[in-house]
Design an enzyme around this catalytic site. Sequence first.
Site, PDB file in Angstrom:
ATOM      1  N   CYS A  94     -10.542  -3.659  -4.053  1.00 53.68           N
ATOM      2  CA  CYS A  94      -9.511  -4.563  -4.587  1.00 53.68           C
ATOM      3  C   CYS A  94     -10.130  -5.838  -5.134  1.00 53.68           C
ATOM      4  O   CYS A  94      -9.678  -6.377  -6.149  1.00 53.68           O
ATOM      5  CB  CYS A  94      -8.469  -4.871  -3.518  1.00 53.68           C
TER       6      CYS A  94
ATOM      7  N   CYS B 287      -9.941  -5.549   0.452  1.00 54.97           N
ATOM      8  CA  CYS B 287     -11.114  -4.668   0.538  1.00 54.97           C
ATOM      9  C   CYS B 287     -11.989  -4.844  -0.710  1.00 54.97           C
ATOM     10  O   CYS B 287     -11.576  -5.442  -1.711  1.00 54.97           O
ATOM     11  CB  CYS B 287     -10.675  -3.212   0.704  1.00 54.97           C
TER      12      CYS B 287
ATOM     13  N   CYS C  17      -4.214   0.702  -2.355  1.00 55.65           N
ATOM     14  CA  CYS C  17      -4.009  -0.558  -1.638  1.00 55.65           C
ATOM     15  C   CYS C  17      -2.905  -1.399  -2.292  1.00 55.65           C
ATOM     16  O   CYS C  17      -2.623  -1.266  -3.493  1.00 55.65           O
ATOM     17  CB  CYS C  17      -5.287  -1.392  -1.661  1.00 55.65           C
TER      18      CYS C  17
ATOM     19  N   GLU D 198       0.488   5.224   0.596  1.00 56.20           N
ATOM     20  CA  GLU D 198      -0.429   6.247   1.119  1.00 56.20           C
ATOM     21  C   GLU D 198       0.001   7.643   0.685  1.00 56.20           C
ATOM     22  O   GLU D 198       1.077   7.838   0.114  1.00 56.20           O
ATOM     23  CB  GLU D 198      -0.516   6.108   2.647  1.00 56.20           C
TER      24      GLU D 198
ATOM     25  N   ASN E  59       0.831  -1.203   0.000  1.00 54.22           N
ATOM     26  CA  ASN E  59       0.000   0.000   0.000  1.00 54.22           C
ATOM     27  C   ASN E  59       0.865   1.252   0.000  1.00 54.22           C
ATOM     28  O   ASN E  59       1.920   1.307   0.631  1.00 54.22           O
ATOM     29  CB  ASN E  59      -1.030   0.000   1.139  1.00 54.22           C
TER      30      ASN E  59
ATOM     31  N   GLU F 113      -2.975  -4.598  -3.049  1.00 51.50           N
ATOM     32  CA  GLU F 113      -3.457  -5.547  -4.063  1.00 51.50           C
ATOM     33  C   GLU F 113      -3.582  -4.868  -5.426  1.00 51.50           C
ATOM     34  O   GLU F 113      -3.208  -5.423  -6.458  1.00 51.50           O
ATOM     35  CB  GLU F 113      -4.815  -6.130  -3.648  1.00 51.50           C
TER      36      GLU F 113
END
Length: 160
Positions: free
Chosen positions: A115, A112, A73, A64, A62, A75
């Site tokens: 993803c 999530c 993210c 940010e 990830n 993934e």
Amino acid sequence: MNEITIGTTLQVYNGIDELPLDIQNLMNAAVEARDNAYAPYSKFNVGAALLLDNDEVVIGSNQENASYPSGLCAERTAVYYAGAKYPNAKILKIAISASSRNQVTDKPIPPCGACRQAIAEYEIKQKQHVEIYFMGAKGKVIRSESLANLLPLLFDNSVL
Ligand code: THU
């Protein structure tokens, strides 16, 4: 009025040691990626490792941003990189590991919803299941034999 029931079956492994050897290696790549995540805001590190049908392993973590929604993210970082670098390769397997820097992450952390939708696109495109393994920092690992199992009633391009 009728009802429909949606169910799925997942496999639960007691730990990395119980996984098949190739998945152990893939999960270790995810753990390494996780530990290099750029997550200064959430302090929640996630790593993903993809095994492609050309035998390449592509990783993501990830990333940010001070403008929070601009982050991505692990993934999706990984699947989009795989799509960019190896546009014709199929994604066979994905290993995911997540670890909070605020508490012990000892339960499996599933990808999530966004993803799952992103991975679904590739599963549909390649007409072959993407096998998914996910865990926390330690403890149990859950396996789903396809992405579709994790995202019932997914949105696909057949309606566009
Ligand atoms: N995160 C992932 O990388 N993958 C997921 O499936 C869930 C959440 C990241 C996004 C953000 O950087 C941090 O975890 C906390 O939400």
